[in-house]
Design a protein around this motif. Structure first.
Motif, mmCIF file in Angstrom:
data_model
loop_
_atom_site.group_PDB
_atom_site.id
_atom_site.type_symbol
_atom_site.label_atom_id
_atom_site.label_comp_id
_atom_site.label_asym_id
_atom_site.label_seq_id
_atom_site.Cartn_x
_atom_site.Cartn_y
_atom_site.Cartn_z
ATOM 1 N N TRP A 180 0.838 -1.208 0.000
ATOM 2 C CA TRP A 180 0.000 0.000 0.000
ATOM 3 C C TRP A 180 0.867 1.249 0.000
ATOM 4 O O TRP A 180 1.953 1.275 0.589
ATOM 5 C CB TRP A 180 -0.871 0.043 1.255
ATOM 6 C CG TRP A 180 -1.963 -0.968 1.321
ATOM 7 C CD1 TRP A 180 -1.870 -2.241 1.793
ATOM 8 C CD2 TRP A 180 -3.327 -0.798 0.920
ATOM 9 N NE1 TRP A 180 -3.080 -2.877 1.705
ATOM 10 C CE2 TRP A 180 -3.995 -2.008 1.184
ATOM 11 C CE3 TRP A 180 -4.041 0.268 0.370
ATOM 12 C CZ2 TRP A 180 -5.342 -2.193 0.913
ATOM 13 C CZ3 TRP A 180 -5.378 0.098 0.103
ATOM 14 C CH2 TRP A 180 -6.024 -1.122 0.365
ATOM 15 N N ILE A 195 -3.669 3.870 -1.587
ATOM 16 C CA ILE A 195 -3.597 3.270 -2.916
ATOM 17 C C ILE A 195 -3.058 1.850 -2.785
ATOM 18 O O ILE A 195 -1.916 1.652 -2.373
ATOM 19 C CB ILE A 195 -2.666 4.071 -3.847
ATOM 20 C CG1 ILE A 195 -3.084 5.547 -3.886
ATOM 21 C CG2 ILE A 195 -2.672 3.475 -5.243
ATOM 22 C CD1 ILE A 195 -2.135 6.411 -4.649
ATOM 23 N N PHE A 242 1.050 1.388 -9.497
ATOM 24 C CA PHE A 242 -0.284 0.878 -9.201
ATOM 25 C C PHE A 242 -0.989 0.628 -10.514
ATOM 26 O O PHE A 242 -0.566 1.096 -11.577
ATOM 27 C CB PHE A 242 -1.081 1.843 -8.305
ATOM 28 C CG PHE A 242 -1.284 3.216 -8.882
ATOM 29 C CD1 PHE A 242 -2.448 3.525 -9.560
ATOM 30 C CD2 PHE A 242 -0.320 4.201 -8.745
ATOM 31 C CE1 PHE A 242 -2.654 4.794 -10.086
ATOM 32 C CE2 PHE A 242 -0.508 5.466 -9.265
ATOM 33 C CZ PHE A 242 -1.686 5.757 -9.944
ATOM 34 N N GLU A 243 -2.063 -0.162 -10.437
ATOM 35 C CA GLU A 243 -2.831 -0.440 -11.640
ATOM 36 C C GLU A 243 -3.452 0.865 -12.160
ATOM 37 O O GLU A 243 -3.967 1.661 -11.371
ATOM 38 C CB GLU A 243 -3.927 -1.461 -11.353
ATOM 39 C CG GLU A 243 -3.396 -2.862 -11.076
ATOM 40 C CD GLU A 243 -2.601 -3.406 -12.249
ATOM 41 O OE1 GLU A 243 -3.055 -3.253 -13.407
ATOM 42 O OE2 GLU A 243 -1.521 -3.965 -12.014
ATOM 43 N N ARG A 278 -6.211 1.842 -13.427
ATOM 44 C CA ARG A 278 -7.583 2.221 -13.054
ATOM 45 C C ARG A 278 -7.676 2.719 -11.618
ATOM 46 O O ARG A 278 -8.663 3.353 -11.240
ATOM 47 C CB ARG A 278 -8.544 1.039 -13.253
ATOM 48 C CG ARG A 278 -8.258 -0.175 -12.410
ATOM 49 C CD ARG A 278 -9.272 -1.271 -12.715
ATOM 50 N NE ARG A 278 -8.990 -2.520 -12.030
ATOM 51 C CZ ARG A 278 -8.201 -3.470 -12.493
ATOM 52 N NH1 ARG A 278 -7.588 -3.309 -13.647
ATOM 53 N NH2 ARG A 278 -8.002 -4.589 -11.810
ATOM 54 N N GLN A 279 -6.624 2.467 -10.810
ATOM 55 C CA GLN A 279 -6.642 2.943 -9.428
ATOM 56 C C GLN A 279 -6.469 4.462 -9.337
ATOM 57 O O GLN A 279 -6.659 5.035 -8.270
ATOM 58 C CB GLN A 279 -5.558 2.236 -8.612
ATOM 59 C CG GLN A 279 -5.854 0.749 -8.406
ATOM 60 C CD GLN A 279 -4.730 0.028 -7.700
ATOM 61 O OE1 GLN A 279 -3.558 0.330 -7.918
ATOM 62 N NE2 GLN A 279 -5.062 -0.913 -6.853
ATOM 63 N N ASN A 315 -9.433 5.909 -7.899
ATOM 64 C CA ASN A 315 -9.776 5.558 -6.520
ATOM 65 C C ASN A 315 -9.086 6.445 -5.496
ATOM 66 O O ASN A 315 -9.232 6.225 -4.295
ATOM 67 C CB ASN A 315 -9.412 4.091 -6.243
ATOM 68 C CG ASN A 315 -10.165 3.123 -7.125
ATOM 69 O OD1 ASN A 315 -11.245 3.448 -7.606
ATOM 70 N ND2 ASN A 315 -9.605 1.962 -7.353
ATOM 71 N N GLN A 335 -6.648 12.907 -14.098
ATOM 72 C CA GLN A 335 -7.022 11.497 -14.051
ATOM 73 C C GLN A 335 -7.374 10.993 -15.449
ATOM 74 O O GLN A 335 -6.935 9.915 -15.867
ATOM 75 C CB GLN A 335 -8.221 11.301 -13.118
ATOM 76 C CG GLN A 335 -7.903 11.431 -11.640
ATOM 77 C CD GLN A 335 -9.145 11.294 -10.786
ATOM 78 O OE1 GLN A 335 -10.228 11.698 -11.184
ATOM 79 N NE2 GLN A 335 -8.988 10.717 -9.596
ATOM 80 N N SER A 380 -14.057 2.801 -16.287
ATOM 81 C CA SER A 380 -13.871 3.850 -15.272
ATOM 82 C C SER A 380 -13.649 5.205 -15.928
ATOM 83 O O SER A 380 -14.145 6.233 -15.452
ATOM 84 C CB SER A 380 -12.680 3.501 -14.369
ATOM 85 O OG SER A 380 -12.920 2.306 -13.658
ATOM 86 N N ASN A 436 -10.731 1.238 3.144
ATOM 87 C CA ASN A 436 -11.278 0.159 2.319
ATOM 88 C C ASN A 436 -12.049 -0.840 3.168
ATOM 89 O O ASN A 436 -13.125 -1.305 2.784
ATOM 90 C CB ASN A 436 -10.154 -0.555 1.565
ATOM 91 C CG ASN A 436 -9.599 0.285 0.442
ATOM 92 O OD1 ASN A 436 -10.277 1.152 -0.070
ATOM 93 N ND2 ASN A 436 -8.368 0.031 0.069
#
Length: 848
Positions: A42, A51, A433-434, A436-437, A440, A451, A471, A671
């Motif tokens: 994280w 994240i 990080f991926e 699509r994150q 988030n 973004q 997304s 989360n």
């Protein structure tokens, strides 16, 4: 390695499949406990996980120095299974080859499968007891496992089998030396064939240190002298000179075996020379610094990219990797490609002030293709830790930061602070990080525009990332960036292979008949060249009326039976028109062809729930939860199935277990809280405990979504005015189908005027919306005489179509029964608005 200073940085949370074993740390050389485990990585701010950076496999974690190695979990599992399988297969085909057996032993040991390794080692040692080289290797393996006596026994066996084997002799001699008998070790080494200092200088150095430990310094000097005689340059090594001087001083007398240091290497000469060099460097330094800037070229994509700077030969930067290049200040040009296909070209400038070149520590970063997320952090080291700060930079191809202390390396865990109470340090790093994150992140971390730019960069390179594309569309529409999204999608509609998801999203965004007609013409032209292109046949079918669409879906399937999309589309059409059995067959085929697609699996679950396959679903979900015990969607689906089977007590028990396990996770953070809230809201709705759920949703600490939960509760309780207030208080424009539920509720309560007002708002909103919304508005405007046949081409979500059918049935003069029959079939999910729609259907059935 994760680093967290003053609550900012990266860290691991959780340990799964923990294995502890004794071994030697490769970093601190300490013999002790090492660990291996799976964990979640994280990025945190003030120790709050923000994240998720992916699941990792921690390797050889030292409990003393805490250093270790780490790999992505999926990569680790792939490498482990592939390596062991290859070596196992090789041994199965050649059981008489000890080298093959030893390779499997080393593979099992490397992956910490020690139970299997122990059995294999025992077998190898016994079967090849006549092979000195094998006994030597097994001895080394025993030593690796911390069993010195077993290792010495193997070394002894190897030496007895082959006395001339120098490696076996040296291993045996070292064992004797470790037992405190250096004379016997030296005698053994000097018997023919002799172990000479030229062959094994490390042995004689170990012998010398062994004599030193016994205070036999004369013998130590003799052993040291043999090494220095064989390798004269070692006589200048600082640490070795110190050890030799110690023994020479204790032994006394005699000439030193150390070579004299030439005058030009004396301290005074070195200092004078250094001052001259420094003076020259000061005069030329400014020009040199300007001509030798370090440019960090970073790649944030999941695949390699090629970077060409100023027309020079291109170089490759690996996935989520970086390279450092010497570069001069001034204007430059970067061209980025991937697999030979252009990605992006940018001009950038490296510049700094004259005096700042001496005193500043900048970092210049070329973000190749603008696909990386650059993290800037600042922390303060102090006796009483203070909060740090961080910011994220995305969507920019070139970034320059001044006064950076640490470039792409972790902060040190601690610093010695003298005379002053605190010191502030900064660093920059590449945040992995991926893609699509990016959506988030906490509000305010990155602007919506950045973004979208970040997502566009990744989609241009990896267009098949369906979750990222969905997304991107959702966030773009939510921020009124419809035209930007539509323009970006248009850039990929002519690409081959066909980007099916891009076309599907383009269909979704169309708001005029002209836009749909342009796509039809595009597909017609395409099919003239490729009449059996399954993807184009499928996309064309999506724009056609029901009968023509179903025929074209079958043509697409016949053209390519492995294409999952036409199967999925058939299932969607069949479900929306009441053929649940046919829909299940189609969905099952789609999910079988694309098992990783969450949309396909979710639709198959919904249709099986509608068909009453509850017992099978319950068993399958419990089994799936064993494999993924904290996956939220599985728990919510299980709650729904248990409620459908009237097992509410069991559902409550399962929900309590899930919330307990989530809460028990170390620092589960936001989360974990969101997961427990989602589970609680779902369970209370399934239990029809609307009053208690309303109380829960009125807690002030809950986020904005609680307003929508209150709307649901008031709607289910028949309190339609209160539901309207809640819906209006929710951020963003109310969804038209939520407004339509208010209209249906008003009619149920006998307020025809208010029902008409709400329905008028729905039509006004949908008239300005997407194609399907305009079709819904058209039907509502003449609800009294709409037939079931006319609803066939309405391809909205089944829950949305259900409320449309109910609204039409409420106002129908002659088709009420057939509309309600389909509404009942579609109202199968036990989640909101299941109970409201059941009551509405029953109320319409009571109308005369």
């Amino acid at each position: 390695m994760p680093t967290t200073v003053n609550g900012i940085g990266t860290t691991y949370y959780g340990k799964k499949n923990l294995k502890a074993f004794r071994g030697r740390c490769e970093f601190c050389n300490h013999d002790g406990e090492l660990q291996e485990y799976e964990t979640m990585y994280w990025f945190v701010v003030i120790f709050v996980p923000l994240i998720p950076l992916g699941r990792k496999q921690v390797l050889d974690y030292c409990t003393r120095c805490r250093r270790h190695r780490v790999l992505p979990l999926a990569k680790w599992e792939e490498v482990k299974e592939k390596t062991i399988a290859e070596h196992t297969a090789a041994l199965a085909g050649n059981r008489d080859d000890p080298e093959t057996a030893l390779k499997l032993l080393h593979a099992l040991s490397a992956f910490k499968r020690f139970d299997e390794a122990e059995r294999l080692a025992t077998g190898i040692q016994a079967r090849f007891d006549d092979r000195a080289d094998v006994q030597l290797q097994i001895g080394k393996w025993h030593e690796f496992r911390g069993r010195k006596a077993d290792a010495d026994a193997c070394y002894r066996a190897a030496f007895e089998l082959e006395p001339e084997n120098l490696a076996a002799k040296q291993a045996m001699a070292l064992g004797i030396m470790a037992a405190g008998q250096p004379d016997q070790a030296a005698t053994l080494a000097q018997t023919a064939p002799e172990i000479t200092p030229q062959q094994a200088p490390s042995f004689y150095l170990a012998l010398a240190h062994s004599y030193q430990q016994l205070n036999r310094h004369a013998d130590a000097v003799t052993a040291f002298s043999r090494v220095v005689e064989a390798f004269p340059k070692l006589g200048y090594d600082k640490s070795l000179r110190k050890a030799i001087r110690t023994s020479e001083k204790q032994a006394g007398g005699g000439r030193s075996i150390l070579p004299r240091i030439p005058p030009y290497r004396s301290p005074s000469v070195l200092v004078a020379g250094s001052l001259a060099v420094i003076s020259a460097a000061v005069l030329l330094g400014n020009q040199y610094i300007a001509a030798h800037r370090k440019l960090h070229v970073v790649n944030g994509f999941g695949r390699p990219v090629e970077v060409q700077l100023d027309g020079e030969p291109a170089f490759t930067v690996g996935p989520r990797g970086s390279q450092v290049r010497d570069f001069s200040e001034g204007r430059h040009h970067a061209a980025v490609t991937a697999g030979g296909r252009p990605v992006r070209s940018d001009d950038f400038e490296i510049t700094s002030g004259f005096w700042s070149r001496f005193f500043d520590s900048p970092v210049f970063i070329l973000n190749a293709g603008a696909g990386a997320a650059i993290l800037w952090e600042q922390v303060t080291y102090a006796a009483i830790p203070a909060s740090g700060s961080a910011r994220l930079q995305v969507g920019t191809p070139f970034v320059a930061y001044g006064n950076i202390d640490y470039h792409f390396v972790p902060f040190p865990q601690q610093l010695r602070v003298e005379r002053i109470k605190s010191v502030t340090k900064t660093r920059v790093s590449l945040l992995e990080f991926e893609p699509r994150q990016i959506f988030n992140l906490a509000p305010g971390t990155v602007s919506p525009s950045d973004q979208l730019a970040f997502a566009e960069a990744h989609l241009a390179l990896l267009p098949d990332d369906k979750p990222l594309l969905q997304s991107y569309i959702q966030v773009g529409l939510g921020n009124q960036e419809n035209e930007r999204v539509r323009t970006f999608l248009a850039s990929g509609l002519d690409q081959t292979p066909v980007r099916v998801e891009w076309h599907r999203m383009a269909h979704f965004l169309n708001t005029t008949d002209d836009q749909n007609e342009q796509l039809r013409q595009r597909y017609a032209q395409w099919l003239q060249k490729e009449p059996n292109n399954s993807a184009i046949l499928y996309l064309k079918a999506r724009l056609e009326p029901y009968d023509a669409a179903m025929a074209d879906f079958d043509r697409a399937i016949n053209a390519d039976p492995s294409n999952s999309y036409p199967w999925y589309a058939k299932g969607y059409q069949l479900q929306n028109n009441g053929d649940l059995a046919g829909a299940k067959t189609a969905y099952a085929k789609a999910a079988g062809l694309s098992p990783a697609d969450e949309d396909f699996r979710s639709r198959l679950f919904d249709i099986r729930l509608a068909l009453g396959e509850l017992a099978d679903l319950e068993d399958e979900l419990f089994e799936a939860i064993k494999q993924s015990p904290l996956k939220l969607i599985l728990h919510l689906q299980l709650l729904e199935v248990l409620a459908a089977r009237d097992k509410l007590s069991k559902a409550w028990e399962h929900n309590a277990d899930f919330q307990r396990d989530i809460t028990a996770l170390p620092n589960s953070g936001e989360n974990g809280k969101q997961a427990t809230q989602a589970a609680q809201v779902t369970m209370q709705y399934l239990d029809q405990d609307f009053a208690e759920l309303l109380t829960f949703a009125q807690k002030p600490e809950l986020p904005d979504w609680a307003a929508y939960v209150r709307y649901q509760c008031h709607l289910e309780l028949g309190q339609y005015d209160a539901a309207a207030v809640d819906l209006q208080s929710k951020s963003g424009a109310p969804d038209g189908f939520d407004l339509l539920r208010l209209s249906v509720g008003a009619r149920m309560s006998g307020d025809a005027q208010k029902a008409a007002e709400w329905q008028g708002r729905v039509c006004a909103q949908f008239d300005q919306g997407l194609e399907e919304q305009r079709r819904v508005s058209s039907l509502l405007k003449r609800a009294a005489d709409v037939t079931l046949e006319e609803t066939r081409d309405v391809n909205v979500d089944p829950r949305q179509k259900t409320i449309l059918l109910i609204a039409l049935a409420q106002q129908s003069t002659s088709h009420r029964g057939e509309l309600l029959a389909l509404a009942e079939k579609l109202n199968s999910s036990r989640l909101f608005p299941y109970h409201f729609q059941r009551r509405a259907i029953a109320a319409v059935q009571d109308l005369k």
